[in-house]
Design a protein around this motif. Structure first.
Motif, short mmCIF file in Angstrom:
data_model
loop_
_atom_site.label_atom_id
_atom_site.label_comp_id
_atom_site.label_asym_id
_atom_site.label_seq_id
_atom_site.Cartn_x
_atom_site.Cartn_y
_atom_site.Cartn_z
N UNK A 101 0.59 -1.23 0.06
CA UNK A 101 -0.12 0.01 -0.06
C UNK A 101 0.92 1.50 0.15
N UNK A 102 1.97 1.15 0.66
CA UNK A 102 2.72 2.35 0.73
C UNK A 102 3.60 2.68 -0.52
N UNK A 103 3.87 1.62 -1.36
CA UNK A 103 4.47 1.85 -2.77
C UNK A 103 3.43 2.51 -3.42
N UNK A 104 2.32 2.26 -3.36
CA UNK A 104 1.33 2.69 -4.29
C UNK A 104 0.86 4.38 -3.82
N UNK A 105 0.72 4.30 -2.51
CA UNK A 105 0.48 5.70 -2.01
C UNK A 105 1.56 6.64 -1.98
N UNK A 106 3.00 6.56 -1.98
CA UNK A 106 3.84 7.31 -1.91
C UNK A 106 5.04 6.97 -2.73
N UNK A 107 4.97 7.26 -4.10
CA UNK A 107 5.82 6.61 -5.15
C UNK A 107 7.20 7.16 -4.72
N UNK A 108 7.52 8.53 -4.01
CA UNK A 108 8.86 8.83 -3.84
C UNK A 108 9.40 7.77 -3.12
N UNK A 109 8.91 6.92 -2.13
CA UNK A 109 9.33 6.24 -1.07
C UNK A 109 9.22 4.82 -1.57
N UNK A 110 8.87 4.46 -2.90
CA UNK A 110 8.46 3.21 -3.33
C UNK A 110 9.65 2.41 -3.25
N UNK A 111 10.79 2.51 -3.60
CA UNK A 111 11.97 1.72 -3.50
C UNK A 111 12.30 1.28 -2.00
#
Length: 543
Positions: A158-168
């Protein structure tokens, strides 16, 4: 402007002028809950008592000394010994020259670096960004802290999708969670996908870990060889590459890799200790002596001193034939680490080595008996040291004592030694009868624990019952009766006391083991149905 009034900060810096300057800056940022530590040792003692939102740590803690820690080593110690949580903001204060050297070397990176000299505005920006990032990751960190690894993985997605800047960063954390669950193919897929998009050191290291865990040693070694060539200061890559060479039966190559790592980063005690062990195994007594001497010297400045380091040094000196130096090391052990059963064990084992080397058989036996007696009152001794003691007892025909020590290894639920490995010690010593005897004792102890668990259940102590069942599982991990009892006991606790994610994982593992043992067992289907029913009850996905 963000409200910082509730933030607590620990400043770690040996320079009083810098401590005063940081206090002034933090005051301007409306941060008044500030405490100070002047060294790594004082910081560790403070962090043992309480937690902080933010740690501001000077990189050069030793001020040019030869034995103290730097800020990166302190960070790794704090993480290794779990003195700070994932949510703790750790900001390293360093010069640009040092930053360029250390930033690529750190597998366990700080939350942020601040390059000196810096202004209050720069510090404010770094703290603000770190708090914003923590806010984004906090729900996932909380799930991890609760032991809810499955939900934490879903939170990462969910975090990858909601926060692309922190996806990695979310992908990295998700892969690490899969590794923690021994789900190596899943972790391998994530690391490989990341590398397909961008060549990053942590992804290559993670891929090598996943591949190594699946037994593909040569493939892992190839990945790591390329990685250290491209990132010669990524120290964790050297450590894993050395393990690959050990697993391949080439300790000399493992020694070479660790020596290269130590030449780059000379102060990490755990790596020096490993180098000493590998060098000893490779037959390079001089290199082993050098490493173990450094470990003992550097550990004097650590809050995590281990008397077993003295045993390693004594063993090496005895092997070298230097009884005089070995005696000196034992005296240092008594003088500097007196007052605990662990020290008594280590001293007696060390003295027994000296007597053995001198041919004083009766004196060696006396010291081994002292060591076995001290083991009964000790805590936290490594399985490796206990196994060394058991082997020495076997060599001196102290059969009962050897069995007692090995049983203490198996009675330790934190031991990573399996029942088969423990019994293998006796078989290799030509005493299969003792292996059979220990196996029978372990089964008998497991049966006693099953009875204790039943009594605790009848008294309503469900947590106590499960604790006894887990001890029985450790002693008899392949026993079908124990597997069924563990699954039943955990299911009852989950049903009556609420969902516990770590216990649920253990229950699932036991159900899977029962299925592998006997897929048609009449109790398997009821256990599966009850487990899935509890997951539905608590709103947990069953897919």
């Amino acid at each position: 402007m963000q409200d910082n009034s509730n933030l607590s900060v620990l400043v770690i810096d040996p320079n009083p002028g810098m401590r005063g300057s940081l206090q002034n800056m933090l005051s301007q940022l409306n941060i008044s809950k500030v405490e100070f530590a002047v060294s790594s040792g004082t910081a560790i003692r403070q962090l043992s008592r309480r937690s902080y939102d933010i740690i501001l740590c000077e990189y050069d803690l030793d001020s040019g000394g030869e034995h103290g820690q730097d800020g990166q080593q302190l960070l790794e110690d704090l993480r290794h010994h779990k003195l700070i949580g994932m949510w703790t903001i750790f900001i390293m204060l360093t010069s640009e020259g040092v930053y360029n050297k250390v930033v690529s070397a750190a597998e366990l990176a700080p939350t942020a670096y601040v390059l000196k000299p810096f202004t209050v505005d720069v510090l404010s920006q770094r703290i603000g960004r770190a708090i914003d990032r923590r806010t984004i990751f906090l729900p996932t960190y909380q799930l991890i802290g609760q032991g809810n690894t499955r939900e934490a993985i879903r939170s990462c997605i969910a975090g990858e999708n909601a926060h692309p800047r922190h996806a990695a960063d979310f992908v990295r954390l998700r892969a690490e969670l899969h590794l923690s669950l021994n789900e190596y193919p899943e972790a391998e897929h994530l690391y490989a996908a990341m590398l397909g998009a961008k060549a990053v050191g942590w992804a290559s290291l993670g891929l090598a870990r996943a591949v190594f865990a699946q037994g593909r040693i040569d493939e892992a070694a190839a990945i790591l060889t390329d990685l250290v060539a491209a990132n010669p200061r990524l120290m964790a890559a050297y450590d894993l590459l050395a393990r690959c060479h050990e697993a391949s039966g080439t300790p000399q190559r493992a020694q070479q890799v660790l020596e290269e790592a130590v030449s780059i980063s000379p102060h990490m005690v755990r790596r020096l200790r490993k180098l000493g062990e590998v060098a000893f195994e490779a037959g390079d007594v001089n290199a082993a002596e050098k490493s173990f001497k450094q470990v003992v010297a550097k550990a004097k400045y650590s809050e995590f001193r281990d008397p077993e380091d003295h045993v390693n040094l004594v063993k090496t000196l005895v092997k070298k034939g230097d009884a005089t130096q070995a005696s000196s090391v034992i005296r240092d052990l008594e003088r500097s680490l007196r007052g605990s059963p662990n020290v008594d064990v280590c001293k007696s084992i060390s003295v027994a080595m000296l007597h053995d080397a001198a041919g004083n058989n009766a004196a060696a036996i006396s010291e081994l008996n002292n060591a076995v007696g001290a083991v009964r009152a000790s805590s936290g001794l490594s399985s490796k040291l206990k196994i060394t003691l058991a082997k020495s007892c076997l060599a001196h025909k102290l059969d009962h004592e050897a069995s007692e020590v090995m049983l203490s290894v198996m009675n330790d639920v934190n031991s990573d030694v399996s029942t088969q490995q423990a019994m293998g010690i006796f078989v290799k010593a030509g005493r299969p009868d003792l292996a059979d005897g220990m196996g029978a004792q372990l089964k008998a102890q497991a049966q006693i624990l099953l009875g204790i668990a039943s009594e605790k259940t009848n008294m309503g102590d469900l947590k106590g019952a499960v604790h006894s069942l887990l001890e029985a599982m450790h002693m008899a991990p392949g026993n079908l009766q124990v597997m069924i009892a563990v699954a039943r006991g955990i299911l009852r606790q989950l049903g009556e006391l609420g969902w516990d994610h770590a216990l649920a994982e253990t229950c699932q593992a036991q159900i899977d083991a029962i299925h592998r043992f006997d897929a048609s067992h009449p109790q398997l289907e009821p256990l599966v149905n009850e487990y899935n029913g509890l997951k539905r009850k608590y709103g947990i996905a069953t897919t």
